[in-house]
Motif scaffolding. Structure first.
Motif, PDB file in Angstrom:
ATOM      1  N   LEU A  42       0.801  -1.221   0.000  1.00  0.00           N
ATOM      2  CA  LEU A  42       0.000   0.000   0.000  1.00  0.00           C
ATOM      3  C   LEU A  42       0.833   1.271   0.000  1.00  0.00           C
ATOM      4  O   LEU A  42       0.379   2.316  -0.471  1.00  0.00           O
ATOM      5  N   ASP A  43       2.044   1.186   0.543  1.00  0.00           N
ATOM      6  CA  ASP A  43       2.850   2.400   0.664  1.00  0.00           C
ATOM      7  C   ASP A  43       4.293   2.014   0.959  1.00  0.00           C
ATOM      8  O   ASP A  43       4.574   0.921   1.463  1.00  0.00           O
ATOM      9  N   GLY A  44       5.218   2.925   0.650  1.00  0.00           N
ATOM     10  CA  GLY A  44       6.613   2.714   0.998  1.00  0.00           C
ATOM     11  C   GLY A  44       7.371   1.846   0.009  1.00  0.00           C
ATOM     12  O   GLY A  44       6.953   1.659  -1.139  1.00  0.00           O
ATOM     13  N   THR A  45       8.479   1.280   0.486  1.00  0.00           N
ATOM     14  CA  THR A  45       9.391   0.523  -0.364  1.00  0.00           C
ATOM     15  C   THR A  45       9.895  -0.717   0.366  1.00  0.00           C
ATOM     16  O   THR A  45      10.299  -0.638   1.527  1.00  0.00           O
ATOM     17  N   ILE A  46       9.870  -1.838  -0.330  1.00  0.00           N
ATOM     18  CA  ILE A  46      10.418  -3.087   0.194  1.00  0.00           C
ATOM     19  C   ILE A  46      11.585  -3.494  -0.700  1.00  0.00           C
ATOM     20  O   ILE A  46      11.424  -3.618  -1.918  1.00  0.00           O
ATOM     21  N   LEU A  47      12.750  -3.698  -0.106  1.00  0.00           N
ATOM     22  CA  LEU A  47      13.909  -4.207  -0.839  1.00  0.00           C
ATOM     23  C   LEU A  47      14.074  -5.688  -0.526  1.00  0.00           C
ATOM     24  O   LEU A  47      14.235  -6.071   0.634  1.00  0.00           O
ATOM     25  N   ASP A  48      14.029  -6.505  -1.558  1.00  0.00           N
ATOM     26  CA  ASP A  48      14.213  -7.948  -1.424  1.00  0.00           C
ATOM     27  C   ASP A  48      15.659  -8.268  -1.787  1.00  0.00           C
ATOM     28  O   ASP A  48      16.051  -8.195  -2.954  1.00  0.00           O
ATOM     29  N   VAL A  49      16.458  -8.607  -0.780  1.00  0.00           N
ATOM     30  CA  VAL A  49      17.891  -8.822  -0.997  1.00  0.00           C
ATOM     31  C   VAL A  49      18.134 -10.050  -1.859  1.00  0.00           C
ATOM     32  O   VAL A  49      18.958 -10.038  -2.779  1.00  0.00           O
ATOM     33  N   GLU A  50      17.416 -11.125  -1.587  1.00  0.00           N
ATOM     34  CA  GLU A  50      17.633 -12.377  -2.312  1.00  0.00           C
ATOM     35  C   GLU A  50      17.312 -12.232  -3.793  1.00  0.00           C
ATOM     36  O   GLU A  50      18.026 -12.738  -4.654  1.00  0.00           O
ATOM     37  N   GLU A  51      16.227 -11.525  -4.101  1.00  0.00           N
ATOM     38  CA  GLU A  51      15.797 -11.362  -5.489  1.00  0.00           C
ATOM     39  C   GLU A  51      16.380 -10.112  -6.142  1.00  0.00           C
ATOM     40  O   GLU A  51      16.162  -9.884  -7.338  1.00  0.00           O
ATOM     41  N   ASN A  52      17.079  -9.284  -5.358  1.00  0.00           N
ATOM     42  CA  ASN A  52      17.614  -8.019  -5.863  1.00  0.00           C
ATOM     43  C   ASN A  52      16.504  -7.209  -6.537  1.00  0.00           C
ATOM     44  O   ASN A  52      16.633  -6.739  -7.673  1.00  0.00           O
ATOM     45  N   ALA A  53      15.387  -7.073  -5.820  1.00  0.00           N
ATOM     46  CA  ALA A  53      14.201  -6.433  -6.387  1.00  0.00           C
ATOM     47  C   ALA A  53      13.626  -5.425  -5.401  1.00  0.00           C
ATOM     48  O   ALA A  53      13.844  -5.515  -4.186  1.00  0.00           O
ATOM     49  N   THR A  54      12.886  -4.457  -5.943  1.00  0.00           N
ATOM     50  CA  THR A  54      12.233  -3.425  -5.147  1.00  0.00           C
ATOM     51  C   THR A  54      10.731  -3.490  -5.384  1.00  0.00           C
ATOM     52  O   THR A  54      10.279  -3.539  -6.529  1.00  0.00           O
ATOM     53  N   TYR A  55       9.963  -3.471  -4.301  1.00  0.00           N
ATOM     54  CA  TYR A  55       8.509  -3.534  -4.397  1.00  0.00           C
ATOM     55  C   TYR A  55       7.916  -2.259  -3.800  1.00  0.00           C
ATOM     56  O   TYR A  55       8.279  -1.853  -2.695  1.00  0.00           O
ATOM     57  N   ILE A  56       6.991  -1.655  -4.538  1.00  0.00           N
ATOM     58  CA  ILE A  56       6.353  -0.414  -4.097  1.00  0.00           C
ATOM     59  C   ILE A  56       4.834  -0.595  -4.141  1.00  0.00           C
ATOM     60  O   ILE A  56       4.338  -1.699  -4.381  1.00  0.00           O
ATOM     61  N   LYS A  57       4.110   0.495  -3.924  1.00  0.00           N
ATOM     62  CA  LYS A  57       2.648   0.446  -3.920  1.00  0.00           C
ATOM     63  C   LYS A  57       2.134  -0.206  -5.200  1.00  0.00           C
ATOM     64  O   LYS A  57       2.563   0.132  -6.301  1.00  0.00           O
ATOM     65  N   GLY A  58       1.226  -1.161  -5.026  1.00  0.00           N
ATOM     66  CA  GLY A  58       0.648  -1.850  -6.169  1.00  0.00           C
ATOM     67  C   GLY A  58       1.262  -3.202  -6.453  1.00  0.00           C
ATOM     68  O   GLY A  58       0.764  -3.933  -7.314  1.00  0.00           O
ATOM     69  N   TYR A  59       2.324  -3.568  -5.743  1.00  0.00           N
ATOM     70  CA  TYR A  59       2.898  -4.909  -5.909  1.00  0.00           C
ATOM     71  C   TYR A  59       2.083  -5.906  -5.085  1.00  0.00           C
ATOM     72  O   TYR A  59       1.644  -5.605  -3.972  1.00  0.00           O
ATOM     73  N   TYR A  60       1.922  -7.103  -5.659  1.00  0.00           N
ATOM     74  CA  TYR A  60       1.057  -8.131  -5.060  1.00  0.00           C
ATOM     75  C   TYR A  60       1.788  -9.466  -5.034  1.00  0.00           C
ATOM     76  O   TYR A  60       2.581  -9.779  -5.938  1.00  0.00           O
ATOM     77  N   ALA A  61       1.515 -10.272  -3.993  1.00  0.00           N
ATOM     78  CA  ALA A  61       2.091 -11.612  -3.894  1.00  0.00           C
ATOM     79  C   ALA A  61       1.114 -12.538  -3.182  1.00  0.00           C
ATOM     80  O   ALA A  61       0.270 -12.092  -2.390  1.00  0.00           O
ATOM     81  N   ASN A  62       1.233 -13.828  -3.465  1.00  0.00           N
ATOM     82  CA  ASN A  62       0.441 -14.855  -2.786  1.00  0.00           C
ATOM     83  C   ASN A  62       1.379 -16.017  -2.465  1.00  0.00           C
ATOM     84  O   ASN A  62       1.770 -16.774  -3.352  1.00  0.00           O
ATOM     85  N   PHE A  63       1.768 -16.128  -1.188  1.00  0.00           N
ATOM     86  CA  PHE A  63       2.764 -17.109  -0.766  1.00  0.00           C
ATOM     87  C   PHE A  63       2.094 -18.357  -0.203  1.00  0.00           C
ATOM     88  O   PHE A  63       1.178 -18.269   0.620  1.00  0.00           O
ATOM     89  N   ALA A  64       2.579 -19.517  -0.627  1.00  0.00           N
ATOM     90  CA  ALA A  64       2.077 -20.786  -0.115  1.00  0.00           C
ATOM     91  C   ALA A  64       2.577 -21.013   1.311  1.00  0.00           C
ATOM     92  O   ALA A  64       3.590 -20.442   1.727  1.00  0.00           O
TER      93      ALA A  64
END
Length: 248
Positions: free
Chosen positions: A200-222
């Motif tokens: 919904l807001d802010g920034t997530i840095l995923d170290v393992e994937e070397n990726a950045t997630y911001i508002k509007g990113y979606y995931a569904n984890f098993a």
């Protein structure tokens, strides 16, 4: 069965599809269970300021009621006006509607985007909640996670499922210091429940994937899925739904 497992991805890349029976409304299906029909989507309503002004007492929309599924709704952006309740709902409002709960008709004078999780009747049993401002709920510390807070929005009476808002404090100092060799390890959200997340807001840095997630990113984890470690240099907030396997 469940909705498909998905790592974080940008929902902006998914095209809007017009609802044939609902003019001026568009959807993005984010995930759908092929067996039960449960699904998660974004729904966008076009601005209708003129109609709001000229037809408020005689809205063109219908009183809505869903007889066979639950509906959890988070107002992602914009404004909704419920003409029956004569109330206005803005970004940050949340509702949990059981089958048979009436709502609307709605106007959307500045447009509106909502995040919806729909679940068949027999698979969920949560409290009926009319739209309310989640900003009025206090943040509570998440046990065992430094700098993380939550607001529980609802809980399922049948199982351990729940929906919550999660807030992470900014950790820029830790990010700069530890980005190459994170002190935190990849972790598991839940061993038994699926975890569905919309940023919904802010920034997530995923170290393992070397990726950045911001508002509007979606995931569904098993259940049992490992991910992270994460940094939150500017802080981050998301809405999270945990739910069991979907079995009718």
């Amino acid at each position: 069965m469940a909705k498909p497992e998905m790592d974080f991805h940008d929902t902006e890349l998914i095209p809007w599809e017009e609802l044939t029976k609902e003019p001026e409304q568009y959807v993005k299906i984010l995930a759908k269970c092929p067996k039960t029909g449960a699904f998660t989507r974004l729904i966008r309503s076009q601005p209708d300021l003129y109609e709001t002004i000229t037809r408020y007492d005689n809205p063109p929309g219908k009183l809505l009621v869903h007889e066979d599924y639950w509906e959890e709704v988070y107002s992602f952006s914009g404004t909704l006006i419920d003409t029956t309740l004569n109330r206005t709902f803005k970004e940050g409002y949340f509702a949990c509607r059981p089958p048979g709960m009436k709502h609307g008709p709605f106007f959307h004078p500045t447009s509106a985007v909502s995040y919806e999780v729909r679940t068949p009747d027999k698979l969920m049993d949560k409290p009926e909640i009319e739209f309310f401002d989640t900003n009025l709920l206090p943040w509570k510390s998440v046990e065992g996670v430094e700098g993380q807070y939550e607001k529980i929005l609802d809980r399922d009476k049948k199982n351990k499922g729940f929906t919550r808002l999660v807030l992470n404090e900014p950790d820029m100092e830790c990010c700069v210091r530890d980005i190459r060799f994170p002190r935190e390890k990849a972790y598991i959200y839940d061993e038994h429940l699926w975890t569905e997340i919309m940023v919904l807001d802010g920034t997530i840095l995923d170290v393992e994937e070397n990726a950045t997630y911001i508002k509007g990113y979606y995931a569904n984890f098993a259940p049992g899925k490992k991910h992270g470690p994460y940094f939150f240099p500017l802080g981050a907030m998301w809405i999270e739904t945990r739910y069991p396997e979907l079995v009718l």
